[in-house]
Design a protein around this motif. Structure first.
Motif, short mmCIF file in Angstrom:
data_model
loop_
_atom_site.label_atom_id
_atom_site.label_comp_id
_atom_site.label_asym_id
_atom_site.label_seq_id
_atom_site.Cartn_x
_atom_site.Cartn_y
_atom_site.Cartn_z
N ILE A 1 80.81 -73.11 -62.29
CA ILE A 1 80.99 -74.12 -61.26
C ILE A 1 81.35 -73.40 -59.96
O ILE A 1 82.32 -72.64 -59.91
N ALA A 2 80.50 -73.61 -58.94
CA ALA A 2 80.72 -72.90 -57.67
C ALA A 2 81.49 -73.76 -56.67
O ALA A 2 82.28 -73.24 -55.89
N ALA A 3 81.22 -75.08 -56.71
CA ALA A 3 81.92 -75.96 -55.76
C ALA A 3 81.90 -77.38 -56.28
O ALA A 3 81.01 -77.78 -57.05
N ILE A 4 82.91 -78.14 -55.87
CA ILE A 4 82.97 -79.57 -56.19
C ILE A 4 83.29 -80.28 -54.89
O ILE A 4 84.13 -79.82 -54.12
N GLY A 5 82.59 -81.37 -54.60
CA GLY A 5 82.90 -82.07 -53.36
C GLY A 5 82.04 -83.30 -53.18
O GLY A 5 81.19 -83.61 -54.02
N ARG A 6 82.27 -83.99 -52.09
CA ARG A 6 81.49 -85.18 -51.74
C ARG A 6 80.28 -84.74 -50.93
O ARG A 6 80.42 -83.96 -49.99
N ASP A 7 79.11 -85.24 -51.30
CA ASP A 7 77.89 -85.00 -50.53
C ASP A 7 77.70 -83.53 -50.16
O ASP A 7 77.57 -83.19 -48.98
N LEU A 8 77.70 -82.69 -51.15
CA LEU A 8 77.49 -81.26 -50.90
C LEU A 8 76.08 -81.07 -50.32
O LEU A 8 75.11 -81.59 -50.86
N LYS A 9 76.01 -80.35 -49.22
CA LYS A 9 74.69 -80.12 -48.60
C LYS A 9 74.24 -78.72 -48.95
O LYS A 9 74.56 -77.76 -48.26
N VAL A 10 73.54 -78.62 -50.05
CA VAL A 10 73.03 -77.30 -50.46
C VAL A 10 71.64 -77.47 -51.03
O VAL A 10 71.28 -78.53 -51.54
N GLN A 11 70.87 -76.41 -50.94
CA GLN A 11 69.55 -76.38 -51.55
C GLN A 11 69.68 -75.72 -52.92
O GLN A 11 70.20 -74.62 -53.02
N THR A 12 69.22 -76.41 -53.96
CA THR A 12 69.28 -75.81 -55.28
C THR A 12 67.93 -75.93 -55.96
O THR A 12 67.09 -76.74 -55.56
N LEU A 13 67.73 -75.13 -56.98
CA LEU A 13 66.48 -75.17 -57.72
C LEU A 13 66.32 -76.52 -58.42
O LEU A 13 65.23 -77.05 -58.54
N GLU A 14 67.44 -77.06 -58.90
CA GLU A 14 67.38 -78.26 -59.71
C GLU A 14 68.50 -79.21 -59.31
O GLU A 14 69.60 -78.77 -59.00
N THR A 15 68.18 -80.50 -59.32
CA THR A 15 69.21 -81.51 -59.03
C THR A 15 69.21 -82.55 -60.14
O THR A 15 68.16 -82.96 -60.63
N ILE A 16 70.40 -82.95 -60.56
CA ILE A 16 70.51 -84.03 -61.53
C ILE A 16 71.26 -85.17 -60.86
O ILE A 16 72.31 -84.94 -60.25
N ASP A 17 70.73 -86.38 -60.96
CA ASP A 17 71.44 -87.53 -60.44
C ASP A 17 72.30 -88.12 -61.55
O ASP A 17 71.77 -88.53 -62.58
N ALA A 18 73.60 -88.13 -61.34
CA ALA A 18 74.53 -88.58 -62.39
C ALA A 18 75.16 -89.92 -62.03
O ALA A 18 76.22 -90.26 -62.55
N LEU A 19 74.49 -90.68 -61.18
CA LEU A 19 75.04 -91.98 -60.77
C LEU A 19 75.29 -92.85 -62.00
O LEU A 19 74.43 -92.98 -62.86
N GLY A 20 76.47 -93.43 -62.08
CA GLY A 20 76.81 -94.30 -63.21
C GLY A 20 77.27 -93.56 -64.44
O GLY A 20 77.56 -94.17 -65.47
N LYS A 21 77.32 -92.23 -64.36
CA LYS A 21 77.73 -91.46 -65.55
C LYS A 21 79.08 -90.78 -65.34
O LYS A 21 79.43 -90.38 -64.22
N TYR A 22 79.80 -90.65 -66.42
CA TYR A 22 80.99 -89.82 -66.39
C TYR A 22 80.57 -88.37 -66.57
O TYR A 22 79.63 -88.07 -67.33
N ILE A 23 81.27 -87.47 -65.90
CA ILE A 23 81.06 -86.05 -66.17
C ILE A 23 82.37 -85.50 -66.73
O ILE A 23 83.41 -85.48 -66.06
N PHE A 24 82.31 -85.12 -68.00
CA PHE A 24 83.46 -84.57 -68.70
C PHE A 24 83.27 -83.06 -68.87
O PHE A 24 82.13 -82.59 -69.00
N PRO A 25 84.37 -82.30 -68.96
CA PRO A 25 84.19 -80.91 -69.38
C PRO A 25 83.70 -80.88 -70.84
O PRO A 25 84.02 -81.80 -71.60
#
Ligand SMILES: [Zn+2]
Length: 454
Positions: A29-53
């Protein structure tokens, strides 16, 4: 650099929950935040999902030998079952093989665990409490094994003298003792009485291990912890009285910890009244108890007395392994499959009982990581931690059935249990290994976790 962005998730840790994005780079994990503005190879939309460790199952058994030479399920299938079930790290109990040193046993085991689909570490079950074993403990610590299981019951039980000797040494080395707490002598006596009266069915497995045999042994384990100062985890607590003793000991400052398992929270001794040999499916130690224990155990789960919920997984088949002991319940292999459903079962039933999401994460991931020397690499969502993440859909439903499970068993103790919430995606160090509930990873990608003294 490999990178991925998970957007719009509801991130849950043991201390916090918030909406946000997670940036993953090179498996961390490199960063956590609101509306991170970065270019990545892959994006996952997790709207409506919990993210647990990722879940950490700190008590499992792979390839357990049975009396006829057969063995239970191993890494090739059940590490995948763990992954699908939301577990990205397992701590497997390596058995010290008859006549072998601890080190030999571990190195033979390491050959098997190489196949693992998820990250793994070892505890060691000491079966020979002799000088050779004692003298190699520091060697094992160097290899990253910092917790050892000591039995008070069964044929590999230690005497109080041996327990005292080993726990004193653990205190010096900084290791943790995991104790199987049941009274050996009384159980053996009751077993003999029942068998001599012709009472050989699985029901008598439970009858020969009544609650006081656990409560007495927990009390003794606490005493040993108090006398030696050794950090002592009481494994698989099945009785509310036993858990109460642990809580009282904690209050007095004794370094004891409590583990329980889904089956003690959800199943009860009526499973020993099933037709024919069917009850053998539920033969495990300690046995399932009177449902009067549920309230005490659950309140420990909710309020903090319980530190860890682990599966105590054993991948047995009912049609083969569990048929052993048809003529004598003492020969039925002890244990049941559970690695795949621990996470979802505790989520579902925890929510029904008003559990906080953060408490759920603490029990199934963060506490095991902290107690067993894996934190903060594992067990949390924070910059620098491994990107072991579970995307969980709280709106989806599932029904547990043996037919659809990945576990290599022909039954599950939770057949037809309806669960609210479902694991959608699992990442292991940033790699997607489960997608839409299906395993999409590769065997052998799991890393051995060298643990350190806390
Ligand atoms: Zn176990």
């Amino acid at each position: 650099m490999k990178s991925m962005l998970i957007r719009n998730g509801h991130i849950v840790t043991a201390s916090d929950q918030f909406k946000g994005d997670i940036l993953i780079q090179d498996g961390k994990i490199a960063a956590i935040g609101r509306d991170l503005k970065v270019q990545t190879l892959e994006t996952i939309d997790a709207l409506g999902k919990y993210i647990f460790p990722g879940g950490i199952d700190a008590h499992i058994h792979m390839e357990v030998p049975c009396s006829d030479g057969s063995i239970s399920a191993g890494y090739d299938t059940d590490s995948i079952a763990a992954a699908v079930g939301g577990t990205t790290t397992i701590l497997d109990y390596v058995l010290q093989e008859n006549g072998r040193s601890l080190e030999e046993s571990v190195s033979r085991w390491s050959e098997k665990s190489k196949l693992s689909a998820i990250d793994y570490g070892f505890h060691l079950i000491i079966t020979q409490a002799n000088d050779r074993t004692f003298n190699e403990l520091n060697l094992l610590v160097e290899q990253g094994i910092t917790s050892f299981k000591l039995f008070m019951a069964n044929d590999i039980a230690m005497t109080d003298k041996e327990l005292f000797r080993f726990m004193s040494e653990f205190k010096i080395q900084g290791c943790t003792a995991c104790i199987h707490a049941e009274n050996k002598e009384i159980i053996a006596t009751l077993q003999e009485q029942y068998v001599s009266q012709g009472n050989i069915s699985p029901t008598y497995h439970a009858k020969s291990r009544p609650e006081p045999t656990e409560v007495e042994a927990i009390n003794r384990a606490i005493t040993l912890s108090e006398l030696t100062g050794c950090i002592t985890l009481i494994a698989h607590i099945s009785t509310s009285r036993g858990l109460k003793l642990v809580q009282e000991a904690k209050d007095r400052g004794i370094p004891v910890l409590a583990e329980t398992c889904p089956h003690y929270l959800l199943l009860s001794e009526d499973k020993y009244e099933l037709e024919g040999h069917e009850s053998a499916k539920y033969v495990l130690s300690p046995p399932l108890r009177n449902p009067d224990n549920f309230e005490g155990l659950w309140s420990g789960v909710l309020n903090g007395a319980v530190n860890i919920i682990a599966s105590d997984h054993n991948g047995f088949y009912y049609s083969t392994h569990k048929q052993l002991g048809k003529e004598d319940f003492r020969k039925i292999p002890n244990g049941a499959p559970g690695i795949e459903h621990r996470f979802s079962l505790i989520y579902h039933h925890g929510m029904k009982r008003g559990m906080e999401l953060s408490r759920f994460v603490e029990l199934v991931s963060t506490n095991p990581a902290k107690i067993f020397g894996l934190y903060p690499q594992k067990g949390t969502i924070a910059p620098g931690s491994d990107a072991d993440l579970i995307l969980f859909d709280p709106e989806a439903e599932q029904v547990i059935t043996a037919k659809n499970q990945y576990q290599k068993s022909d039954y599950t103790p939770y057949e037809q249990t309806k669960i609210q919430g479902k694991i959608d995606t699992v990442l292991l160090r940033g790699e997607r290994i489960v997608y839409q509930g299906k395993y999409v990873g590769t065997l052998g990608k799991g890393n051995y976790l060298k643990r350190t003294i806390q």
